[in-house]
Scaffold this motif. Structure first.
Motif, short mmCIF file in Angstrom:
data_model
loop_
_atom_site.label_atom_id
_atom_site.label_comp_id
_atom_site.label_asym_id
_atom_site.label_seq_id
_atom_site.Cartn_x
_atom_site.Cartn_y
_atom_site.Cartn_z
N UNK A 132 0.81 -1.21 0.00
CA UNK A 132 0.00 0.00 0.00
C UNK A 132 0.84 1.26 0.00
N UNK A 133 1.99 1.23 0.70
CA UNK A 133 2.84 2.42 0.72
C UNK A 133 3.34 2.73 -0.69
N UNK B 178 1.74 1.87 -3.47
CA UNK B 178 0.57 2.36 -4.20
C UNK B 178 0.30 3.82 -3.85
N UNK B 179 0.55 4.20 -2.60
CA UNK B 179 0.36 5.60 -2.19
C UNK B 179 1.35 6.51 -2.91
N UNK C 160 0.21 6.87 -6.41
CA UNK C 160 -0.93 7.76 -6.53
C UNK C 160 -0.52 9.22 -6.50
N UNK C 161 0.36 9.57 -5.54
CA UNK C 161 0.78 10.97 -5.39
C UNK C 161 1.53 11.44 -6.63
N UNK D 170 1.58 10.09 -9.68
CA UNK D 170 0.79 10.08 -10.91
C UNK D 170 -0.11 11.32 -10.94
N UNK D 171 -0.59 11.73 -9.74
CA UNK D 171 -1.42 12.93 -9.67
C UNK D 171 -0.59 14.16 -10.06
N UNK D 172 0.67 14.19 -9.62
CA UNK D 172 1.51 15.35 -9.92
C UNK D 172 2.02 15.37 -11.36
N UNK E 268 0.91 13.47 -14.43
CA UNK E 268 0.12 12.53 -15.26
C UNK E 268 0.73 12.29 -16.63
N UNK F 216 -2.66 -0.25 -13.58
CA UNK F 216 -2.03 0.99 -13.13
C UNK F 216 -0.70 1.26 -13.83
#
Lengths: 127, 244
Positions: B35-36, B38-39, B42-43, B45-47, B49, B239
């Motif tokens: 999960x870490x 994946x976190x 996520x961060x 990929x958001x910054x 893309x 992903x």
């Protein structure tokens, strides 16, 4: 001890469903919209994961204490992601911060602070 | 048959439930372990893309799809092995487990081919990392949120004059994508290797006829581990490989 496991027949049906979902997720990758693409991909992955957990991992025969342990990890992960993204999604764009009056004044304030308290700054950092 | 029941358990069923619960608690910690990553994914990929799309396009979707199918098939074999062991067919369980192991090794083999390709194209993060937008067949992305980011926030960012061209910036961000790609698939592959060894031991025991309706806990518990590793890949595949 009565053995509670998924029947062979159910295993084959679930496997078939997983393969269909795999094909679906590859097709859905053609979605041009970035955000919609993520949502669809994650939805399909979640359904696949649930099928594996409920049938292959025999959670449908598990007692409630075990189900609680099953949920715990995933709930923890959702909490981690939700709180982290609640930060990232609500941050001001960096450009706005840089042009705000406060940040414009920051270098001068920093310089003044360094003159007053030089000991507070590590050696080697020139202001 | 009560010989396998430890003295602190009432009966075989209670012992089975305890083992099962213990495995699920371990898997909960594994969820947070992966999960870490994946976190982090996520961060970033958001910054960035655009960079994640560019990096993802250079991955082989066909190989990724085949590998997903191979892993799902191995999970089917493990589920059938548990069913066989629980219905007094220990030898059949051994056969299914060998099938799962073969599928696991095929998965790792395809992964090795993909890794070799990454090394050949200098897509491995580090001193020799190279990524060129033109040659990678990059497509424009619609509807992405543009987050302006301070360039100094990029790990390993190069601040020297002349090195901050848009292509150089993209390259640094794609390197970040590949760092996550190798960390996530690498940790997953390590779990696969451990799983193959685990299933090998259980398959040997099953071949010796160790499991029956009254005792198949090792098959069930190692099966849970294998299915978990499969679930991780079910999320990794879209992903990493299927970003548009």
């Amino acid at each position: 001890m009565a053995a509670h496991v998924t029947s062979s027949r159910s295993c084959y049906i679930v496997f078939g469903a997983l393969l269909v979902l795999l094909v679906l997720t590859v097709i859905a990758a053609g979605i041009e919209n970035h955000t919609l693409g993520i949502i669809v991909a994650l939805l399909i992955a979640t359904v696949k994961a649930l099928l594996i957990i409920v049938y292959f991992m025999n959670v449908r025969f598990a007692d409630w204490v075990t189900r609680l342990a099953v949920a715990a990890g995933f709930v923890g992960l959702i909490v981690l992601l939700a709180f982290m993204m609640s930060d990232y999604l609500t941050r001001d764009p960096v450009d706005e911060i840089e042009t705000s009056p406060v940040t414009r004044a920051a270098p001068e304030a920093f310089e003044a602070l360094a003159l007053l308290h030089p000991e507070a700054f590590a050696p080697g950092i020139s202001v | 048959m009560t010989g396998h029941v430890a003295h602190h358990f009432d009966d075989a069923e209670q012992q089975f439930h305890a083992a099962n619960l213990g495995m699920w608690i371990f898997l909960a910690t594994e969820v947070m372990f992966f999960g870490s990553l994946f976190a982090a994914y996520t961060a970033y990929r958001y910054m960035f893309p655009e960079a994640f799309v560019a990096g993802s396009h250079s991955l082989d979707v066909v190989m990724g799809t085949i590998n997903t199918a191979v892993l799902l098939l191995s999970s089917l074999f493990v589920a059938l092995a548990v069913n066989a062991a629980a219905t007094n067919r220990s030898r059949a369980a051994a056969g299914f487990l060998v099938g799962a192991i073969v599928m696991g090794v095929v998965f790792l083999g395809i992964k090795a081919v993909e890794y070799a390709d990454k090394f050949a194209h200098n897509h491995v993060p580090g001193a020799h990392f190279q990524f060129h937008r033109e040659s990678e067949g990059e497509h424009a992305v619609d509807g992405e949120h543009h987050v302006s980011v301070n360039e100094s926030a990029i790990p390993g960012g190069d601040f020297q004059a002349g090195h901050n061209s848009p292509d150089r910036t993209l390259e640094k961000r794609v390197e970040l994508f590949f760092s996550l790609y190798f960390a996530m698939t690498g940790l997953h592959a390590l779990h696969m290797v451990i799983g193959v060894v685990l299933l090998g031991i259980v398959a040997y025991q099953a071949w010796r006829g160790a499991y029956s309706q009254t005792y198949f806990t090792p098959v069930e518990v190692s099966g849970l581990y294998w299915h978990f590793v499969d679930i991780v890949w079910v999320f990794l595949f879209p992903l990493l490989y299927l970003i548009r």
